[in-house]
Design a protein around this motif. Structure first.
Motif, short mmCIF file in Angstrom:
data_model
loop_
_atom_site.label_atom_id
_atom_site.label_comp_id
_atom_site.label_asym_id
_atom_site.label_seq_id
_atom_site.Cartn_x
_atom_site.Cartn_y
_atom_site.Cartn_z
N MET A 1 38.30 62.67 43.92
CA MET A 1 38.97 62.03 42.79
C MET A 1 39.12 60.53 43.07
SD MET A 1 42.56 63.14 41.10
CE MET A 1 43.73 61.83 41.03
N GLU A 2 38.92 59.76 42.04
CA GLU A 2 38.95 58.30 42.18
C GLU A 2 40.39 57.81 42.41
OE1 GLU A 2 38.78 55.12 38.51
OE2 GLU A 2 37.30 56.67 38.61
N ASP A 3 40.53 56.78 43.23
CA ASP A 3 41.81 56.19 43.57
C ASP A 3 42.25 55.28 42.42
OD1 ASP A 3 44.04 55.50 45.03
OD2 ASP A 3 42.98 53.98 46.21
N VAL A 4 43.35 55.65 41.73
CA VAL A 4 43.83 54.89 40.58
C VAL A 4 45.26 54.42 40.88
CG1 VAL A 4 44.45 55.02 38.13
CG2 VAL A 4 42.41 56.18 38.96
N ARG A 5 45.51 53.14 40.56
CA ARG A 5 46.85 52.59 40.72
C ARG A 5 47.38 52.12 39.38
NH1 ARG A 5 46.12 48.03 45.01
NH2 ARG A 5 48.32 47.72 44.57
N LYS A 6 48.70 52.12 39.24
CA LYS A 6 49.34 51.65 38.02
C LYS A 6 49.87 50.23 38.24
CE LYS A 6 50.97 55.99 36.00
NZ LYS A 6 49.95 56.00 34.98
N PHE A 7 49.63 49.38 37.25
CA PHE A 7 50.08 48.00 37.31
C PHE A 7 50.87 47.65 36.05
CE2 PHE A 7 46.56 48.04 40.23
CZ PHE A 7 46.96 47.18 41.25
N ILE A 8 51.96 46.90 36.24
CA ILE A 8 52.67 46.30 35.11
C ILE A 8 51.91 45.02 34.78
CG2 ILE A 8 54.81 45.19 34.34
CD1 ILE A 8 55.34 48.08 34.84
N VAL A 9 51.53 44.86 33.51
CA VAL A 9 50.77 43.69 33.08
C VAL A 9 51.72 42.74 32.35
CG1 VAL A 9 48.85 42.88 31.65
CG2 VAL A 9 48.67 45.06 32.87
N PHE A 10 51.66 41.46 32.73
CA PHE A 10 52.48 40.44 32.09
C PHE A 10 51.65 39.18 31.95
CE2 PHE A 10 53.13 40.21 36.62
CZ PHE A 10 53.07 38.86 36.90
N THR A 11 52.16 38.23 31.16
CA THR A 11 51.41 37.00 30.95
C THR A 11 52.18 35.78 31.46
OG1 THR A 11 52.26 36.80 28.70
CG2 THR A 11 50.10 37.80 28.94
N LEU A 12 51.40 34.82 31.92
CA LEU A 12 51.86 33.49 32.28
C LEU A 12 50.80 32.54 31.74
CD1 LEU A 12 52.70 33.99 36.07
CD2 LEU A 12 54.35 33.82 34.21
N LYS A 13 51.19 31.63 30.89
CA LYS A 13 50.25 30.63 30.34
C LYS A 13 48.99 31.28 29.76
CE LYS A 13 49.67 26.11 31.81
NZ LYS A 13 49.41 25.09 32.83
N ASP A 98 46.42 51.76 34.14
CA ASP A 98 45.82 52.47 35.27
C ASP A 98 44.53 51.75 35.60
OD1 ASP A 98 47.79 54.44 35.31
OD2 ASP A 98 46.70 55.72 33.89
N ILE A 99 44.39 51.36 36.87
CA ILE A 99 43.18 50.64 37.28
C ILE A 99 42.59 51.35 38.49
CG2 ILE A 99 42.24 48.45 38.12
CD1 ILE A 99 44.52 47.05 36.64
N GLY A 100 41.33 51.69 38.38
CA GLY A 100 40.62 52.33 39.48
C GLY A 100 40.33 51.34 40.59
N ALA A 101 40.33 51.82 41.83
CA ALA A 101 40.11 50.96 42.99
C ALA A 101 38.77 50.22 42.89
CB ALA A 101 40.18 51.77 44.27
N GLU A 102 37.77 50.85 42.28
CA GLU A 102 36.45 50.21 42.19
C GLU A 102 36.44 48.99 41.28
OE1 GLU A 102 36.81 52.38 38.52
OE2 GLU A 102 37.25 53.00 40.56
N ALA A 103 37.45 48.85 40.42
CA ALA A 103 37.52 47.70 39.50
C ALA A 103 38.23 46.50 40.14
CB ALA A 103 38.25 48.10 38.22
N ILE A 104 38.80 46.70 41.34
CA ILE A 104 39.55 45.63 41.99
C ILE A 104 38.70 44.96 43.06
CG2 ILE A 104 41.59 45.08 43.37
CD1 ILE A 104 42.96 47.51 42.04
N GLU A 105 38.59 43.64 42.94
CA GLU A 105 37.82 42.86 43.90
C GLU A 105 38.75 41.96 44.70
OE1 GLU A 105 34.80 40.72 41.82
OE2 GLU A 105 33.80 42.55 41.16
N PRO A 106 38.33 41.52 45.90
CA PRO A 106 39.16 40.60 46.67
C PRO A 106 39.38 39.31 45.89
CG PRO A 106 37.30 41.39 47.97
CD PRO A 106 37.09 41.86 46.57
N PRO A 107 40.48 38.62 46.16
CA PRO A 107 40.77 37.40 45.39
C PRO A 107 39.86 36.25 45.79
CG PRO A 107 42.40 37.68 47.12
CD PRO A 107 41.53 38.92 47.14
N PRO A 108 39.49 35.40 44.81
CA PRO A 108 38.78 34.17 45.15
C PRO A 108 39.78 33.19 45.78
CG PRO A 108 39.25 34.25 42.81
CD PRO A 108 39.70 35.56 43.38
#
Length: 152
Positions: A1-13, A98-108
């Motif tokens: 099963m794919e690793d999925v995490r939950k994130f609270i989404v908010f905006t700044l600018k 819900d965001i799957g681990a495969e959609a997350i990349e290291p930060p620039p």
């Protein structure tokens, strides 16, 4: 099963950000902030919420991307940083994703004017990039001490 995490989404600018839902205690409407003298400019003061004094940080100012102009959409994200509750002032809190681990990349090195040290990564969504913040690095030890002193 794919690793999925939950994130609270908010905006700044007009940019979407996310923090892991496990770090967020609640999302609150704005209330009067009591200023605390001689603190860093990004520490806006304290609020009293359900019997607890909570320091408030303007997240835009902390990330060096301007100051928050409060509106009816503005919110406090009550989060846990370095074993203390902190209110993060954001432009708006939008949703839980819900965001799957495969959609997350290291930060620039830097994205949307935000330095990599504040970032956990970047999630590629259908129509936008979601910048994922690492709340443990939002404050260094000296700043965390200053925030603690604001509530004592």
């Amino acid at each position: 099963m794919e690793d999925v995490r939950k994130f609270i989404v908010f905006t700044l600018k007009n940019q979407s950000y996310g923090v892991d839902v496990s770090q967020v205690h609640s999302i609150e409407r704005l209330q009067k902030v009591t200023e605390v003298p001689r603190t860093a400019s990004f520490i806006k003061g304290v609020i009293y919420l359900r019997g607890t004094t909570i320091p408030v940080i303007d997240l835009r100012e902390r990330l060096w991307i301007g100051q928050t102009d409060t509106t009816d959409e503005s919110r406090f994200l009550i989060v846990e940083i370095k074993e203390m509750q902190v209110g993060l002032l954001v432009d708006a809190a939008n949703e839980v994703l819900d965001i799957g681990a495969e959609a997350i990349e290291p930060p620039p090195e830097m994205i949307a004017g935000v330095e990599a040290r504040y970032l956990e990564g970047v999630a590629k969504l259908k129509d936008e990039l979601l910048i994922l913040l690492d709340l443990e690095h939002i404050l260094d030890m000296e700043e965390a001490q200053e925030v603690k002193q604001a509530i004592n």
